[in-house]
Write an enzyme that holds these catalytic residues in place. Structure first.
Site, PDB file in Angstrom:
ATOM      1  N   LYS A  14       0.856  -1.206   0.000  1.00 47.47           N
ATOM      2  CA  LYS A  14       0.000   0.000   0.000  1.00 47.47           C
ATOM      3  C   LYS A  14       0.884   1.246   0.000  1.00 47.47           C
ATOM      4  O   LYS A  14       2.057   1.184   0.381  1.00 47.47           O
ATOM      5  CB  LYS A  14      -0.916   0.037   1.217  1.00 47.47           C
ATOM      6  N   ASP A 138      -2.548  -1.587  10.414  1.00 45.11           N
ATOM      7  CA  ASP A 138      -3.022  -1.488   9.028  1.00 45.11           C
ATOM      8  C   ASP A 138      -3.392  -2.840   8.417  1.00 45.11           C
ATOM      9  O   ASP A 138      -3.620  -2.949   7.215  1.00 45.11           O
ATOM     10  CB  ASP A 138      -2.058  -0.671   8.142  1.00 45.11           C
TER      11      ASP A 138
HETATM   12  O1  C5P Z   1       0.086  -1.440  14.861  1.00 44.37           O
HETATM   13  P1  C5P Z   1       1.465  -1.708  14.355  1.00 44.37           P
HETATM   14  O2  C5P Z   1       2.110  -2.895  15.010  1.00 44.37           O
HETATM   15  O3  C5P Z   1       1.582  -1.740  12.869  1.00 44.37           O
HETATM   16  O4  C5P Z   1       2.321  -0.438  14.801  1.00 44.37           O
HETATM   17  C1  C5P Z   1       3.712  -0.471  14.972  1.00 44.37           C
HETATM   18  C2  C5P Z   1       4.079   0.594  15.987  1.00 44.37           C
HETATM   19  O5  C5P Z   1       3.837   1.903  15.444  1.00 44.37           O
HETATM   20  C3  C5P Z   1       3.255   0.543  17.270  1.00 44.37           C
HETATM   21  O6  C5P Z   1       3.865  -0.266  18.217  1.00 44.37           O
HETATM   22  C4  C5P Z   1       3.235   1.986  17.729  1.00 44.37           C
HETATM   23  O7  C5P Z   1       4.439   2.284  18.427  1.00 44.37           O
HETATM   24  C5  C5P Z   1       3.291   2.768  16.435  1.00 44.37           C
HETATM   25  N1  C5P Z   1       1.970   3.249  15.989  1.00 44.37           N
HETATM   26  C6  C5P Z   1       1.410   4.363  16.592  1.00 44.37           C
HETATM   27  N2  C5P Z   1       0.190   4.814  16.173  1.00 44.37           N
HETATM   28  C7  C5P Z   1      -0.470   4.216  15.174  1.00 44.37           C
HETATM   29  C8  C5P Z   1       0.083   3.071  14.540  1.00 44.37           C
HETATM   30  C9  C5P Z   1       1.304   2.611  14.976  1.00 44.37           C
HETATM   31  O8  C5P Z   1       1.995   4.960  17.509  1.00 44.37           O
HETATM   32  N3  C5P Z   1      -1.628   4.704  14.766  1.00 44.37           N
END
Ligand code: C5P
Length: 293
Positions: A14, A138
């Site tokens: 994406k 995502d």
């Molecule tokens: O949700 P995901 O594991 O993809 O996110 C990776 C990291 O990015 C999370 O641990 C968080 O620290 C940060 N993040 C965030 N806010 C979001 C998405 C991700 O702070 N909306």
């Protein structure tokens, strides 16, 4: 009932078209607004019911075991459905890792979709979306499999339209950690994209430069400060005739969208030889499958 055969699933990357970080939440995540668009660059996930579980991945720098997001997704599916699976899984990587292109998330979504199909769809669409959100912000988007306006931490989605455009993805060869990028963003400097101006926008709007002014990615200031060569790349891609150029997510990949494939092909020539460049298209359906999960 158990489905039969082997499934070969496309796991598309994406791009983020605009990304506004609104504020840090009590749970540590950040509230955001972004548009997520599937593109033609994709990994391939092959899954097959087998006598014993096996997992392999073409990129040997990624975890080849329970640490891989694909296997974490499988364990979560088992917990939730009560089914003990036995699968031979192979992941063929093409999407660069740590690029802001959602590769790992898309692989996990493909696994969820595929295993649910192989085992006779024990989980509903809503249950799969819930598991996806537990695994990563995502991942639900990749189950929607179409351009979406995303809010919350990226998991609240409204399908939208996005014109089909040719483009380039440039990966500079080093990854960026999303968690570290979120920590480094100065929340007092975030800009505010005018997503509302995108209603009904079309391919021809690229020429008007309206998107360039209205839609921005809040990660760019911090990432371009840490890696000035990426900011320089953005300028060069605009000079080469791109209609819109941006960092994707928290980087490190930069993408350029063009009105015609030909202009993009010419732009490839000025990119450092040791960086990876992919010709892509923005898509209305990332996997090429029907919309139903
Ligand atoms: O949700 P995901 O594991 O993809 O996110 C990776 C990291 O990015 C999370 O641990 C968080 O620290 C940060 N993040 C965030 N806010 C979001 C998405 C991700 O702070 N909306």
């Amino acid at each position: 009932m158990i489905g039969t055969g082997t499934l070969v699933l496309k796991a598309p990357a994406k791009i983020n078209f605009g990304l506004d970080i609104l504020h840090r939440r009590e749970d540590g995540y950040h509230e955001l607004k972004t548009m997520l668009v599937p593109i033609s660059l994709a990994d391939t996930l092959r899954i097959q019911i087998a006598a014993r579980e096996q997992f392999s991945c073409s990129d040997t720098t990624l975890p080849q075991d329970a640490g891989n997001l694909v296997i974490r997704a499988l364990r979560l599916f088992e917990e939730s459905s009560g089914i003990a699976t036995s699968l031979n899984i192979h992941l063929e990587k093409r999407i660069p890792t740590g690029a802001g292109l959602g590769g790992g998330s898309s692989d996990a979504a493909a696994l969820l979709r595929g295993v649910n199909q192989l085992y006779g769809k024990p989980l509903s669409r809503d249950e799969l979306l819930e598991l996806a959100a537990l695994l990563g912000s995502d991942i639900p988007f990749f189950l929607y499999d179409c351009p979406c306006y995303a809010t919350g931490r990226g998991e609240m989605l409204v399908p939208t339209l996005f014109p089909s455009l040719p483009g380039l993805i440039v990966f500079p060869g080093f990854p960026v950690s999303t968690a570290i990028a979120y920590q480094a963003v100065d929340l007092s400097l975030t800009s505010g994209s005018r997503f509302v101006s995108l209603k009904g926008f079309q391919r021809s709007d690229l020429a008007s430069a309206g998107w360039r002014d209205d839609i921005s990615n809040d990660f760019e200031s911090v990432i371009f400060r840490l890696h000035p060569e990426l900011g320089d790349l953005k300028k060069k891609l605009y000079d080469s005739g791109a209609g819109y150029v941006s960092l994707s997510g928290s980087g490190s990949a930069v993408y350029a969208l063009y009105e015609s494939r030909q202009i993009g092909d010419e732009a490839r020539l000025m990119i450092p030889a040791n960086w990876s460049v992919f010709s892509i298209e923005t898509l209305l359906h990332g996997t090429g499958l029907p919309r139903e999960i």
